[in-house]
Design a protein around this motif. Structure first.
Motif, PDB file in Angstrom:
ATOM      1  N   LYS A   1     -16.308 -32.041 -69.497  1.00 32.17           N
ATOM      2  CA  LYS A   1     -17.175 -32.645 -68.494  1.00 32.17           C
ATOM      3  C   LYS A   1     -18.638 -32.260 -68.723  1.00 32.17           C
ATOM      4  CE  LYS A   1     -13.419 -32.603 -65.121  1.00 32.17           C
ATOM      5  NZ  LYS A   1     -12.907 -32.103 -63.834  1.00 32.17           N
ATOM      6  N   MET A   2     -19.089 -32.504 -69.953  1.00 30.59           N
ATOM      7  CA  MET A   2     -20.424 -32.082 -70.349  1.00 30.59           C
ATOM      8  C   MET A   2     -21.478 -33.168 -70.174  1.00 30.59           C
ATOM      9  SD  MET A   2     -19.443 -29.861 -73.755  1.00 30.59           S
ATOM     10  CE  MET A   2     -21.053 -29.094 -73.893  1.00 30.59           C
ATOM     11  N   ALA A   3     -21.063 -34.354 -69.763  1.00 34.54           N
ATOM     12  CA  ALA A   3     -22.024 -35.437 -69.530  1.00 34.54           C
ATOM     13  C   ALA A   3     -21.463 -36.376 -68.472  1.00 34.54           C
ATOM     14  CB  ALA A   3     -22.298 -36.191 -70.826  1.00 34.54           C
ATOM     15  N   LYS A   4     -22.364 -37.051 -67.782  1.00 34.98           N
ATOM     16  CA  LYS A   4     -21.924 -38.052 -66.815  1.00 34.98           C
ATOM     17  C   LYS A   4     -21.318 -39.229 -67.563  1.00 34.98           C
ATOM     18  CE  LYS A   4     -25.476 -36.839 -63.405  1.00 34.98           C
ATOM     19  NZ  LYS A   4     -26.648 -37.325 -62.649  1.00 34.98           N
ATOM     20  N   LYS A   5     -20.383 -39.913 -66.906  1.00 38.03           N
ATOM     21  CA  LYS A   5     -19.660 -41.006 -67.545  1.00 38.03           C
ATOM     22  C   LYS A   5     -20.609 -42.064 -68.108  1.00 38.03           C
ATOM     23  CE  LYS A   5     -15.697 -44.035 -66.773  1.00 38.03           C
ATOM     24  NZ  LYS A   5     -14.651 -44.468 -65.798  1.00 38.03           N
ATOM     25  N   LYS A   6     -21.669 -42.374 -67.368  1.00 37.37           N
ATOM     26  CA  LYS A   6     -22.612 -43.415 -67.802  1.00 37.37           C
ATOM     27  C   LYS A   6     -23.432 -42.992 -69.020  1.00 37.37           C
ATOM     28  CE  LYS A   6     -26.221 -42.012 -64.494  1.00 37.37           C
ATOM     29  NZ  LYS A   6     -27.252 -41.647 -65.463  1.00 37.37           N
ATOM     30  N   ASP A   7     -23.467 -41.675 -69.294  1.00 34.17           N
ATOM     31  CA  ASP A   7     -24.280 -41.181 -70.408  1.00 34.17           C
ATOM     32  C   ASP A   7     -23.475 -40.960 -71.686  1.00 34.17           C
ATOM     33  OD1 ASP A   7     -26.554 -41.098 -68.793  1.00 34.17           O
ATOM     34  OD2 ASP A   7     -26.073 -39.090 -68.058  1.00 34.17           O
ATOM     35  N   ILE A   8     -22.148 -40.974 -71.593  1.00 36.08           N
ATOM     36  CA  ILE A   8     -21.313 -40.607 -72.735  1.00 36.08           C
ATOM     37  C   ILE A   8     -21.535 -41.547 -73.922  1.00 36.08           C
ATOM     38  CG2 ILE A   8     -18.927 -40.430 -73.558  1.00 36.08           C
ATOM     39  CD1 ILE A   8     -18.170 -39.324 -70.837  1.00 36.08           C
ATOM     40  N   LYS A   9     -21.715 -42.833 -73.660  1.00 36.31           N
ATOM     41  CA  LYS A   9     -21.912 -43.796 -74.748  1.00 36.31           C
ATOM     42  C   LYS A   9     -23.108 -43.423 -75.596  1.00 36.31           C
ATOM     43  CE  LYS A   9     -22.385 -48.742 -75.704  1.00 36.31           C
ATOM     44  NZ  LYS A   9     -22.436 -50.106 -75.119  1.00 36.31           N
ATOM     45  N   ASN A  10     -24.222 -43.068 -74.960  1.00 37.55           N
ATOM     46  CA  ASN A  10     -25.424 -42.704 -75.704  1.00 37.55           C
ATOM     47  C   ASN A  10     -25.256 -41.377 -76.437  1.00 37.55           C
ATOM     48  OD1 ASN A  10     -26.951 -44.981 -75.087  1.00 37.55           O
ATOM     49  ND2 ASN A  10     -27.759 -44.097 -73.194  1.00 37.55           N
ATOM     50  N   VAL A  11     -24.526 -40.441 -75.822  1.00 35.49           N
ATOM     51  CA  VAL A  11     -24.282 -39.145 -76.458  1.00 35.49           C
ATOM     52  C   VAL A  11     -23.481 -39.335 -77.743  1.00 35.49           C
ATOM     53  CG1 VAL A  11     -23.136 -36.904 -76.198  1.00 35.49           C
ATOM     54  CG2 VAL A  11     -24.420 -37.862 -74.286  1.00 35.49           C
ATOM     55  N   VAL A  12     -22.454 -40.190 -77.680  1.00 30.86           N
ATOM     56  CA  VAL A  12     -21.628 -40.479 -78.854  1.00 30.86           C
ATOM     57  C   VAL A  12     -22.452 -41.188 -79.926  1.00 30.86           C
ATOM     58  CG1 VAL A  12     -19.676 -41.836 -79.709  1.00 30.86           C
ATOM     59  CG2 VAL A  12     -19.456 -40.532 -77.585  1.00 30.86           C
ATOM     60  N   LYS A  13     -23.230 -42.172 -79.512  1.00 27.16           N
ATOM     61  CA  LYS A  13     -24.063 -42.916 -80.459  1.00 27.16           C
ATOM     62  C   LYS A  13     -25.037 -41.989 -81.178  1.00 27.16           C
ATOM     63  CE  LYS A  13     -27.119 -46.959 -80.742  1.00 27.16           C
ATOM     64  NZ  LYS A  13     -27.783 -48.048 -79.983  1.00 27.16           N
ATOM     65  N   ASN A  14     -25.613 -41.048 -80.456  1.00 26.67           N
ATOM     66  CA  ASN A  14     -26.552 -40.105 -81.046  1.00 26.67           C
ATOM     67  C   ASN A  14     -25.858 -39.210 -82.078  1.00 26.67           C
ATOM     68  OD1 ASN A  14     -29.215 -38.689 -81.106  1.00 26.67           O
ATOM     69  ND2 ASN A  14     -27.977 -36.990 -80.327  1.00 26.67           N
ATOM     70  N   ALA A  15     -24.657 -38.712 -81.730  1.00 27.55           N
ATOM     71  CA  ALA A  15     -23.912 -37.851 -82.648  1.00 27.55           C
ATOM     72  C   ALA A  15     -23.537 -38.601 -83.920  1.00 27.55           C
ATOM     73  CB  ALA A  15     -22.663 -37.309 -81.964  1.00 27.55           C
ATOM     74  N   LEU A  16     -23.107 -39.844 -83.775  1.00 29.88           N
ATOM     75  CA  LEU A  16     -22.763 -40.648 -84.948  1.00 29.88           C
ATOM     76  C   LEU A  16     -24.003 -40.964 -85.786  1.00 29.88           C
ATOM     77  CD1 LEU A  16     -20.157 -43.096 -83.369  1.00 29.88           C
ATOM     78  CD2 LEU A  16     -19.702 -41.372 -85.123  1.00 29.88           C
ATOM     79  N   GLY A  17     -25.139 -41.153 -85.120  1.00 31.46           N
ATOM     80  CA  GLY A  17     -26.380 -41.397 -85.844  1.00 31.46           C
ATOM     81  C   GLY A  17     -26.782 -40.219 -86.709  1.00 31.46           C
ATOM     82  N   ILE A  18     -26.544 -39.005 -86.210  1.00 30.59           N
ATOM     83  CA  ILE A  18     -26.896 -37.802 -86.961  1.00 30.59           C
ATOM     84  C   ILE A  18     -26.125 -37.728 -88.276  1.00 30.59           C
ATOM     85  CG2 ILE A  18     -26.718 -35.261 -86.956  1.00 30.59           C
ATOM     86  CD1 ILE A  18     -27.351 -35.379 -83.938  1.00 30.59           C
ATOM     87  N   VAL A  19     -24.860 -38.183 -88.261  1.00 32.59           N
ATOM     88  CA  VAL A  19     -24.048 -38.120 -89.475  1.00 32.59           C
ATOM     89  C   VAL A  19     -24.101 -39.430 -90.279  1.00 32.59           C
ATOM     90  CG1 VAL A  19     -22.513 -36.435 -88.434  1.00 32.59           C
ATOM     91  CG2 VAL A  19     -21.904 -38.859 -88.311  1.00 32.59           C
ATOM     92  N   GLY A  20     -25.007 -40.307 -89.897  1.00 36.16           N
ATOM     93  CA  GLY A  20     -25.237 -41.521 -90.674  1.00 36.16           C
ATOM     94  C   GLY A  20     -24.227 -42.623 -90.478  1.00 36.16           C
ATOM     95  N   LEU A  21     -23.621 -42.690 -89.292  1.00 37.09           N
ATOM     96  CA  LEU A  21     -22.668 -43.757 -89.000  1.00 37.09           C
ATOM     97  C   LEU A  21     -23.160 -44.585 -87.821  1.00 37.09           C
ATOM     98  CD1 LEU A  21     -19.199 -41.943 -89.272  1.00 37.09           C
ATOM     99  CD2 LEU A  21     -20.225 -43.508 -90.923  1.00 37.09           C
ATOM    100  N   GLU A  22     -23.094 -45.877 -87.963  1.00 34.75           N
ATOM    101  CA  GLU A  22     -23.489 -46.780 -86.887  1.00 34.75           C
ATOM    102  C   GLU A  22     -22.463 -47.908 -86.749  1.00 34.75           C
ATOM    103  OE1 GLU A  22     -27.356 -48.222 -87.744  1.00 34.75           O
ATOM    104  OE2 GLU A  22     -28.353 -46.289 -87.489  1.00 34.75           O
ATOM    105  N   SER A  23     -22.280 -48.355 -85.528  1.00 33.73           N
ATOM    106  CA  SER A  23     -21.407 -49.497 -85.226  1.00 33.73           C
ATOM    107  C   SER A  23     -19.968 -49.294 -85.701  1.00 33.73           C
ATOM    108  CB  SER A  23     -21.984 -50.774 -85.851  1.00 33.73           C
ATOM    109  OG  SER A  23     -23.310 -51.001 -85.399  1.00 33.73           O
TER     110      SER A  23
END
Length: 248
Positions: free
Chosen positions: A107-129
Motif C-alpha cells: 500500500k505504497m501508493a494511492k490506487k489512482k497513482d499506481i499507473k504512473n508509478v508503474v510507467k515510471n519504473a518501466l521507463g527507467i529500465v527502457g520499456l514502454e507500452s
C-alpha cells in the motif's frame, strides 16, 4: 550499507558459507564472483532473509537481521529490491500487475497513482507500452527488465542481482550491464551482484570479491583486482582473456 560477520550456512554436513566476512559499501556496485556451486546464490538468499544462517551476523541499519523475526524482517525487506536469476515473474499476470505488485502489497501508493508509478519504473529500465503483455510474450532480456522494474519500484536502499545475465546472449548481457551501471549512477543506488560473468563484472563493478570454499578470499576495487597476484583471480582473468581472444 551491510556488514556481514562470521556468516556460516550449512546443509547437514555440507558447509556452504564458512566464517564469511563482507562489507557492502553504500552507493557502490559490489560484485561477488565464483565458480558454479560455490554458494553465491546461497549467500544472496541468506543476506535477504530467504534462508536462515547457521550462525553469524548480518548488520543492516544498525540491526542484526540474521535471526530477526519474520514480522520484523518483512519491514526490512521493503528497503531491498531483488532481481532473481529467472526474473521470478507471475506468469498468470500481465506486466503491469507484476511491476505493481510490491506497491499494491505494501500500500505504497494511492490506487489512482499506481499507473504512473508503474510507467515510471518501466521507463527507467527502457520499456514502454508493455503493461498489457504477459510474461510468455516477452524475450529473456525483456523479462529481466520487467523484473528489475519491479525491484526498483519501491525505491529501495539496495538492489540485489542474482546472476543477471544468465541465459542472455552477449548483446543483451551488455545491455543489462549498462542498465545496472546507469541506474546506479543516476540514483546512487547500492547494488550487490552475484555473477560468474567476468565481462559483466569488469564493466560494472566498483568492488569485486571472490567466493571460494565458503569464504571471500579477495575483496578489492576493480583496478586492484585486474592486477591481483591471487592464483584464483589470475585463473579467472586468464580464462576471460582466452574468451576475448577466441571471440576475435
Amino acid at each position: 550499507m551491510i556488514r556481514i560477520e562470521k556468516l556460516e550456512k550449512s546443509f547437514g554436513k555440507q558447509i556452504v558459507l564458512n566464517n564469511l566476512d563482507l562489507n557492502i559499501e553504500s552507493g557502490k556496485i559490489t560484485v561477488i564472483i565464483g565458480k558454479s556451486g560455490t554458494g553465491k546464490s546461497v549467500l544472496l538468499k541468506t543476506i535477504i532473509g530467504l534462508m536462515k544462517p547457521s550462525s553469524g551476523k548480518i548488520i543492516y541499519d544498525g540491526k542484526d537481521i540474521a535471526n530477526m523475526r519474520e514480522k520484523d524482517l518483512r519491514k526490512i525487506r521493503m528497503k531491498f529490491g531483488v532481481l532473481f536469476q529467472d526474473a521470478a515473474l507471475f506468469d498468470s499476470q500481465n506486466v503491469f500487475y507484476n511491476v505493481a505488485f510490491p506497491v499494491i502489497e505494501h500500500k505504497m501508493a494511492k490506487k489512482k497513482d499506481i499507473k504512473n508509478v508503474v510507467k515510471n519504473a518501466l521507463g527507467i529500465v527502457g520499456l514502454e507500452s508493455v503493461e498489457e503483455k504477459m510474461p510468455s510474450e516477452l524475450s529473456g532480456g525483456m523479462r529481466k527488465r520487467v523484473g528489475l522494474a519491479r525491484a526498483i519500484i519501491t525505491k529501495p536502499d539496495i538492489v540485489f542481482f542474482d546472476e543477471p545475465t544468465t541465459g542472455l546472449d552477449p548483446i543483451m548481457s551488455r545491455s543489462i550491464g549498462i542498465l545496472i551501471k546507469d541506474m546506479q549512477r543516476k540514483f546512487s543506488t547500492t547494488c550487490f551482484v552475484i555473477s560468474h560473468d567476468l565481462n559483466l563484472t569488469l564493466n560494472i563493478a566498483d568492488t569485486i570479491g571472490v567466493l571460494y570454499e565458503g569464504k571471500i578470499i579477495t575483496f578489492e576495487d576493480r583496478d586492484s583486482f585486474l592486477n591481483s597476484d591471487n592464483k584464483l583471480v589470475v585463473d579467472f582473468l586468464k580464462a576471460y582473456q582466452w574468451e576475448k581472444n577466441y571471440e576475435r
